[in-house]
Write a protein that holds these residues in place. Structure first.
Motif, PDB file in Angstrom:
ATOM      1  N   LEU A   9       4.190  63.193  41.541  1.00  0.00           N
ATOM      2  CA  LEU A   9       3.240  63.781  42.281  1.00  0.00           C
ATOM      3  C   LEU A   9       3.973  65.006  42.822  1.00  0.00           C
ATOM      4  O   LEU A   9       4.652  64.801  43.757  1.00  0.00           O
ATOM      5  CB  LEU A   9       2.943  63.322  43.445  1.00  0.00           C
ATOM      6  CG  LEU A   9       1.518  61.185  42.702  1.00  0.00           C
ATOM      7  CD1 LEU A   9       2.848  60.668  43.029  1.00  0.00           C
ATOM      8  CD2 LEU A   9       0.990  60.970  43.928  1.00  0.00           C
ATOM      9  N   ARG A  20      -3.025  68.866  46.049  1.00  0.00           N
ATOM     10  CA  ARG A  20      -2.109  67.276  44.954  1.00  0.00           C
ATOM     11  C   ARG A  20      -2.168  67.291  44.060  1.00  0.00           C
ATOM     12  O   ARG A  20      -3.866  67.181  42.684  1.00  0.00           O
ATOM     13  CB  ARG A  20      -2.920  66.013  46.467  1.00  0.00           C
ATOM     14  CG  ARG A  20      -3.068  66.586  47.539  1.00  0.00           C
ATOM     15  CD  ARG A  20      -3.570  65.774  47.972  1.00  0.00           C
ATOM     16  NE  ARG A  20      -3.552  65.218  49.740  1.00  0.00           N
ATOM     17  CZ  ARG A  20      -4.116  66.473  50.638  1.00  0.00           C
ATOM     18  NH1 ARG A  20      -4.721  66.160  49.938  1.00  0.00           N
ATOM     19  NH2 ARG A  20      -3.193  66.061  51.988  1.00  0.00           N
ATOM     20  N   TRP A  22      -0.867  65.486  39.763  1.00  0.00           N
ATOM     21  CA  TRP A  22       0.112  64.797  39.678  1.00  0.00           C
ATOM     22  C   TRP A  22       0.079  64.648  38.295  1.00  0.00           C
ATOM     23  O   TRP A  22      -0.952  65.440  37.709  1.00  0.00           O
ATOM     24  CB  TRP A  22      -0.618  63.479  39.317  1.00  0.00           C
ATOM     25  CG  TRP A  22      -0.596  62.845  39.017  1.00  0.00           C
ATOM     26  CD1 TRP A  22      -2.245  62.939  39.543  1.00  0.00           C
ATOM     27  CD2 TRP A  22      -1.014  62.052  38.344  1.00  0.00           C
ATOM     28  NE1 TRP A  22      -3.177  62.102  38.265  1.00  0.00           N
ATOM     29  CE2 TRP A  22      -2.352  61.230  37.878  1.00  0.00           C
ATOM     30  CE3 TRP A  22       0.017  60.806  37.615  1.00  0.00           C
ATOM     31  CZ2 TRP A  22      -2.945  60.947  36.474  1.00  0.00           C
ATOM     32  CZ3 TRP A  22      -0.360  60.070  36.455  1.00  0.00           C
ATOM     33  CH2 TRP A  22      -1.234  59.452  36.275  1.00  0.00           C
ATOM     34  N   TRP A  36      -5.799  63.210  44.014  1.00  0.00           N
ATOM     35  CA  TRP A  36      -5.190  63.936  43.424  1.00  0.00           C
ATOM     36  C   TRP A  36      -4.997  64.253  41.474  1.00  0.00           C
ATOM     37  O   TRP A  36      -5.582  63.331  40.965  1.00  0.00           O
ATOM     38  CB  TRP A  36      -3.570  62.966  43.393  1.00  0.00           C
ATOM     39  CG  TRP A  36      -3.300  62.612  44.426  1.00  0.00           C
ATOM     40  CD1 TRP A  36      -3.853  62.309  44.974  1.00  0.00           C
ATOM     41  CD2 TRP A  36      -1.967  62.758  44.947  1.00  0.00           C
ATOM     42  NE1 TRP A  36      -2.572  61.493  46.155  1.00  0.00           N
ATOM     43  CE2 TRP A  36      -1.448  62.721  46.255  1.00  0.00           C
ATOM     44  CE3 TRP A  36      -1.085  64.293  44.758  1.00  0.00           C
ATOM     45  CZ2 TRP A  36      -0.583  62.826  47.472  1.00  0.00           C
ATOM     46  CZ3 TRP A  36      -0.004  64.391  45.391  1.00  0.00           C
ATOM     47  CH2 TRP A  36       0.391  63.702  46.797  1.00  0.00           C
TER      48      TRP A  36
END
Length: 195
Positions: A9, A20, A22, A36
């Motif tokens: 991440l 955010r 990932w 995320w």
């Protein structure tokens, strides 16, 4: 824990808020309710760069949004005009997962903290006869703690300063004890070379 059971991440702490992401194909929500967003597939070369960033050397790492349209590039450019993203904190985290690739309850662990030291924009033409277009690349250049550290004139390296600095750049890790013996050596006589 096999590599398949770990999510990578990236948290980008900009002045206007935290992004955010990932490296996967769908949005995930962490235990604190933060979404995320998927950032696609992580290139194999990126793993080497991330490993160097963990190693304690003064390195830089490029994080890029590649092949984005004009609208996304314009948003990124506007962000740089409205607030200075240089100096923003960037963290790489590892989230351990179970055998079904579901995040374990402990949450992600910070493995790298750096700061944005440069921002680059690049555009390129796509020579597709059916749909010619201009695509943009937006790249954040991130320096790790050793690269970002600036030495002050007449600065003194002390245990207290080093512990405070390590807590600032990696708050989830134990304090750096590499300088704890400096005060013990201040009154010692060191002979070099030893005979």
């Amino acid at each position: 824990m096999t590599p398949r059971n770990v999510m990578i991440l990236v948290a980008l702490h900009f002045p206007t808020g935290t992004a955010r992401m990932w490296f996967g194909s769908h949005t995930i929500v962490d235990k604190d309710g933060h979404p995320w967003r998927p950032a696609g597939e992580l290139p194999a070369s990126a793993l080497t760069t991330i490993q160097y960033a963990f190693s304690g050397e003064a390195t830089t790492m490029n994080l890029s949004l590649s092949a984005v349209n004009q609208e996304v590039a314009d948003l990124a450019y506007e962000e740089t005009q409205e607030s200075d993203v240089i100096g923003s904190k960037v963290q790489v985290l590892l989230q351990h997962c179970d055998d079904d690739f579901q995040p374990l309850p402990l949450g992600p662990v910070v493995k790298f903290t750096g700061e944005v030291i440069d921002l680059k924009f690049r555009k390129r033409a796509v020579n597709d006869p059916d749909k010619p277009q201009i695509l943009h690349d937006v790249t954040l250049v991130v320096g790790n703690a050793f690269h970002a550290r600036k030495s002050r004139r007449n600065a003194v390296l002390s245990d207290a300063d080093q512990r405070a600095y390590s807590l600032k750049v990696n708050p989830d890790l134990p304090p750096d004890l590499s300088c704890e013996r400096i005060t013990l050596m201040s009154e010692q006589t060191i002979t070099w070379p030893r005979s």
